[in-house]
Design a protein around this motif. Structure first.
Motif, mmCIF file in Angstrom:
data_model
loop_
_atom_site.group_PDB
_atom_site.id
_atom_site.type_symbol
_atom_site.label_atom_id
_atom_site.label_comp_id
_atom_site.label_asym_id
_atom_site.label_seq_id
_atom_site.Cartn_x
_atom_site.Cartn_y
_atom_site.Cartn_z
ATOM 1 N N GLU A 2 6.474 -12.927 -2.453
ATOM 2 C CA GLU A 2 5.392 -12.253 -2.184
ATOM 3 C C GLU A 2 4.983 -12.258 -0.865
ATOM 4 N N ASP A 3 3.980 -11.208 -0.315
ATOM 5 C CA ASP A 3 3.781 -11.475 0.960
ATOM 6 C C ASP A 3 2.269 -10.910 1.351
ATOM 7 N N ASP A 6 1.371 -7.721 -0.754
ATOM 8 C CA ASP A 6 0.853 -7.724 -2.341
ATOM 9 C C ASP A 6 -0.237 -8.383 -2.801
ATOM 10 N N ARG A 7 -0.765 -9.414 -1.915
ATOM 11 C CA ARG A 7 -2.104 -10.104 -2.209
ATOM 12 C C ARG A 7 -3.069 -8.936 -1.953
ATOM 13 N N ALA A 10 -2.983 -6.311 -4.884
ATOM 14 C CA ALA A 10 -3.503 -6.875 -5.934
ATOM 15 C C ALA A 10 -5.183 -6.868 -5.890
ATOM 16 N N GLU A 25 1.071 -0.175 0.112
ATOM 17 C CA GLU A 25 2.246 -0.928 0.008
ATOM 18 C C GLU A 25 3.153 -0.788 1.176
ATOM 19 N N ARG A 29 2.484 -2.589 5.495
ATOM 20 C CA ARG A 29 3.359 -3.444 5.913
ATOM 21 C C ARG A 29 3.843 -2.878 7.176
#
Length: 165
Positions: A2-3, A6-7, A10, A25, A29
């Motif tokens: 997880e990076d 991702d947090r 979410a 997503e 990045r």
């Protein structure tokens, strides 16, 4: 693994389930990677006493091949800055003896910007340092993954790079 993206995705999905946050997503990045690349560039260029914008101008001239000269207009196209900004940058590089202005033999009113020997050395040294930094960033990817990523990024950037203005 997880990076941070991702947090944050979410969290947005929890807080705003009505929105499709899928673009985050990828593009969050890319944005984070751009910041890491900027940091790596600054480190590589600082080792030879250059600013990122100086690297951009010097390497545009270096890529032009011998005699390492371009018109200010060609430099504008390659570095994506305004003519006033380019004039200022050329002035500053002339003062540092990294470039010189020459009359354009094909246009009596025109000027060419030529890399000096010192400018060529700085361009070469800073490029070598940058490649060390960039290889380290890409070390987790296989050669095939790097080729695939380059192709996907080309698809995303192509329309921007091929649109006038």
């Amino acid at each position: 693994m997880e990076d941070e993206v991702d947090r944050l995705v979410a969290a947005w999905r929890r807080e705003r389930p009505d929105l499709d946050v899928e673009p985050l997503e990828v593009l969050s990045r890319v944005s984070r990677l751009a910041r890491h690349l900027d940091r790596a560039r600054r480190i590589a260029f600082a080792e030879v006493g250059l600013e990122p914008w100086e690297f951009d101008v010097l390497t545009a001239l270096r890529r032009a091949g011998a005699p390492y000269q371009l018109s200010p207009g060609a430099l504008l196209t390659q570095t994506l800055v305004t003519s006033g900004t380019m004039t200022n940058r050329i002035d500053r590089l002339v003062k540092k003896d990294l470039v010189e202005r020459l009359p354009d033999p094909s246009d009596r009113r025109g000027v060419l910007v030529r890399l000096t020997a010192e400018g060529r050395d700085k361009a070469d040294q800073s490029l070598a340092g940058l490649l060390v930094q960039e290889r380290a960033i890409l070390a987790e990817l296989s050669p095939q993954q790097r080729r695939e990523l380059a192709g996907l990024l080309r698809q995303l950037t192509g329309p921007f790079d091929n649109t006038p203005g």
